[in-house]
Design a protein around this motif. Structure first.
Motif, mmCIF file in Angstrom:
data_model
loop_
_atom_site.group_PDB
_atom_site.id
_atom_site.type_symbol
_atom_site.label_atom_id
_atom_site.label_comp_id
_atom_site.label_asym_id
_atom_site.label_seq_id
_atom_site.Cartn_x
_atom_site.Cartn_y
_atom_site.Cartn_z
ATOM 1 N N GLN A 55 -2.472 6.350 -13.334
ATOM 2 C CA GLN A 55 -1.834 5.874 -14.571
ATOM 3 C C GLN A 55 -2.688 6.164 -15.798
ATOM 4 O OE1 GLN A 55 1.370 4.802 -14.008
ATOM 5 N NE2 GLN A 55 0.687 5.402 -11.949
ATOM 6 N N GLY A 56 -3.813 6.848 -15.599
ATOM 7 C CA GLY A 56 -4.653 7.253 -16.730
ATOM 8 C C GLY A 56 -5.818 6.343 -17.032
ATOM 9 N N LEU A 57 -6.074 5.366 -16.171
ATOM 10 C CA LEU A 57 -7.186 4.451 -16.406
ATOM 11 C C LEU A 57 -8.490 5.043 -15.859
ATOM 12 C CD1 LEU A 57 -5.260 1.207 -15.672
ATOM 13 C CD2 LEU A 57 -6.385 1.737 -17.822
ATOM 14 N N PRO A 58 -9.621 4.683 -16.484
ATOM 15 C CA PRO A 58 -10.897 5.329 -16.154
ATOM 16 C C PRO A 58 -11.595 4.761 -14.924
ATOM 17 C CG PRO A 58 -11.245 3.764 -17.930
ATOM 18 C CD PRO A 58 -9.755 3.760 -17.652
ATOM 19 N N VAL A 59 -10.915 4.786 -13.795
ATOM 20 C CA VAL A 59 -11.543 4.366 -12.538
ATOM 21 C C VAL A 59 -12.521 5.474 -12.130
ATOM 22 C CG1 VAL A 59 -11.167 3.755 -10.127
ATOM 23 C CG2 VAL A 59 -9.494 3.077 -11.873
ATOM 24 N N PRO A 60 -13.786 5.156 -11.900
ATOM 25 C CA PRO A 60 -14.771 6.192 -11.574
ATOM 26 C C PRO A 60 -14.383 6.976 -10.319
ATOM 27 C CG PRO A 60 -15.855 4.116 -12.111
ATOM 28 C CD PRO A 60 -14.402 3.817 -11.995
ATOM 29 N N ALA A 72 8.433 -1.678 -6.145
ATOM 30 C CA ALA A 72 8.488 -2.035 -4.726
ATOM 31 C C ALA A 72 7.182 -2.686 -4.276
ATOM 32 C CB ALA A 72 8.785 -0.797 -3.878
ATOM 33 N N ALA A 73 6.062 -2.177 -4.783
ATOM 34 C CA ALA A 73 4.764 -2.768 -4.431
ATOM 35 C C ALA A 73 4.678 -4.212 -4.915
ATOM 36 C CB ALA A 73 3.632 -1.946 -5.026
ATOM 37 N N MET A 74 5.151 -4.450 -6.136
ATOM 38 C CA MET A 74 5.113 -5.807 -6.679
ATOM 39 C C MET A 74 6.003 -6.745 -5.865
ATOM 40 S SD MET A 74 3.194 -6.010 -9.547
ATOM 41 C CE MET A 74 3.895 -6.970 -10.871
ATOM 42 N N ASP A 75 7.153 -6.245 -5.435
ATOM 43 C CA ASP A 75 8.029 -7.075 -4.601
ATOM 44 C C ASP A 75 7.301 -7.503 -3.326
ATOM 45 O OD1 ASP A 75 10.108 -6.942 -6.398
ATOM 46 O OD2 ASP A 75 11.198 -5.367 -5.333
ATOM 47 N N LEU A 82 -6.618 0.855 -6.954
ATOM 48 C CA LEU A 82 -7.499 1.618 -7.849
ATOM 49 C C LEU A 82 -7.057 3.067 -7.971
ATOM 50 C CD1 LEU A 82 -10.980 0.138 -6.882
ATOM 51 C CD2 LEU A 82 -9.433 -0.533 -8.732
ATOM 52 N N HIS A 83 -6.595 3.666 -6.886
ATOM 53 C CA HIS A 83 -6.048 5.022 -6.955
ATOM 54 C C HIS A 83 -4.822 5.048 -7.853
ATOM 55 C CE1 HIS A 83 -8.328 7.537 -4.052
ATOM 56 N NE2 HIS A 83 -8.637 6.371 -3.508
ATOM 57 N N LYS A 120 0.829 -1.207 0.000
ATOM 58 C CA LYS A 120 0.000 0.000 0.000
ATOM 59 C C LYS A 120 0.867 1.262 0.000
ATOM 60 C CE LYS A 120 -3.294 0.834 2.668
ATOM 61 N NZ LYS A 120 -4.033 1.055 3.912
ATOM 62 N N ALA A 121 1.853 1.292 0.882
ATOM 63 C CA ALA A 121 2.722 2.466 0.984
ATOM 64 C C ALA A 121 3.455 2.718 -0.335
ATOM 65 C CB ALA A 121 3.721 2.277 2.128
ATOM 66 N N SER A 122 3.918 1.660 -0.980
ATOM 67 C CA SER A 122 4.633 1.817 -2.252
ATOM 68 C C SER A 122 3.695 2.291 -3.359
ATOM 69 C CB SER A 122 5.299 0.495 -2.647
ATOM 70 O OG SER A 122 6.284 0.128 -1.705
ATOM 71 N N LEU A 123 2.492 1.753 -3.405
ATOM 72 C CA LEU A 123 1.536 2.182 -4.419
ATOM 73 C C LEU A 123 1.175 3.646 -4.254
ATOM 74 C CD1 LEU A 123 -0.800 -0.942 -4.491
ATOM 75 C CD2 LEU A 123 0.586 -0.119 -6.400
#
Length: 284
Positions: free
Chosen positions: A182-187, A86-89, A176-177, A76-79
């Motif tokens: 990253q430009g994705l259409p999350v409402p 780092a998040a993926m790790d 989701l944030h 969460k902190a990395s995202l």
């Protein structure tokens, strides 16, 4: 040539005498791992031969919960800093931990009703759903519950720490944030939702994931989606294995804390983790 000259020299690292000198106090290993503390925490209350396995299994699961919660907080902190690597790790490490957690069922997976009944009365109203660390995992997955938080009011330190996880965005909320940035259409209404409520599927989030899955097969966001799907599947398997252990050991009897037991676990197991990652597959 003297005897001492002809004697073969000991291989490096094999000087047993030097390795077995008494420690002044606890060994360095015990000072770091605290094994002597861990090994005093098993206190069976009956003579039932299966109770020790039940205690150890439960305590080992608590340790895995602790590691999983640590890794999900780190992810969460990395995202939140847009550090996907780092998040993926952290998520990869957590995937290994959840696999190990699932394997922890083995010592008690085949308890018969007679074996379980041999010590069941000893733990009174204790129940796994009372585990605060397990509740951290559920809250981090987005399954928030004010009632489950309230359950821990009697322990101020535990309640405060769990309350922090309850009031904060879940791991999936942070995902989701991140996708939105990253430009994705999350409402926007999903981004601004009340994070203390259970997460439920949103069609707009399905559309955002569809855009990810329609792209290149090795795109970092698709790899993230598949890693989250791995974790969701492993969590579902842990829940299902819990159902099967209970079904085998006690059937449809009521739970020790007054729940409906098997029926309650089955309802919990049916709740999807990261629901849109499953729904998007039918749209591709």
């Amino acid at each position: 040539m003297t005897d001492s000259a002809s004697a073969p020299s000991a291989p490096p690292g094999d000087d047993i005498d030097s390795l077995t000198q008494p420690f002044m106090g606890a060994s360095p290993y015990d000072s770091y791992v605290h094994a002597s503390v861990l090994n005093t925490l098993q206190n069976p209350l009956t003579e039932a031969p299966d109770e020790m396995g039940f205690l150890v299994t439960t305590q080992v699961m608590e340790l895995w919960f602790t590691l999983i919660v640590h890794e999900w907080h780190a992810a969460k902190a990395s995202l939140s800093k847009d550090d996907l690597d780092a998040a993926m790790d952290s998520l990869v490490r957590s995937r290994r931990a959840v696999k190990a957690l699932n394997a922890s069922w083995a010592p008690i997976a085949a308890l018969t009703p007679a074996q379980f009944n041999g010590f069941r009365a000893a733990f009174g109203r204790a129940s796994g759903f009372q585990s605060a660390m397990y509740r951290h995992t559920e809250f981090l997955l987005g399954d928030k519950s004010a009632g489950m938080l309230r359950l821990h009011q009697g322990d101020a330190a535990v309640h405060e720490k769990l309350g922090e996880t309850y009031r904060a965005p879940s791991l999936y909320d942070e995902v989701l944030h991140f996708l939105y940035r990253q430009g994705l259409p999350v409402p926007v209404h999903v981004l601004n939702r009340d994070v203390t409520t259970p997460y439920t599927s949103e069609p707009g989030v399905v559309r955002a994931w569809r855009q990810v899955y329609a792209g290149p097969g090795h795109h970092p966001l698709l790899v993230l989606g598949e890693l989250l799907t791995d974790i969701a599947e492993l969590v579902a398997r842990w829940r299902f294995d819990h159902v099967m252990v209970v079904r085998r050991a006690m059937g449809t009897r009521s739970g020790s804390a007054g729940s409906s037991g098997l029926a309650w676990l089955e309802r919990r197991a049916a709740r999807p983790v990261f629901p849109e990652l499953w729904e998007v597959r039918g749209d591709l």
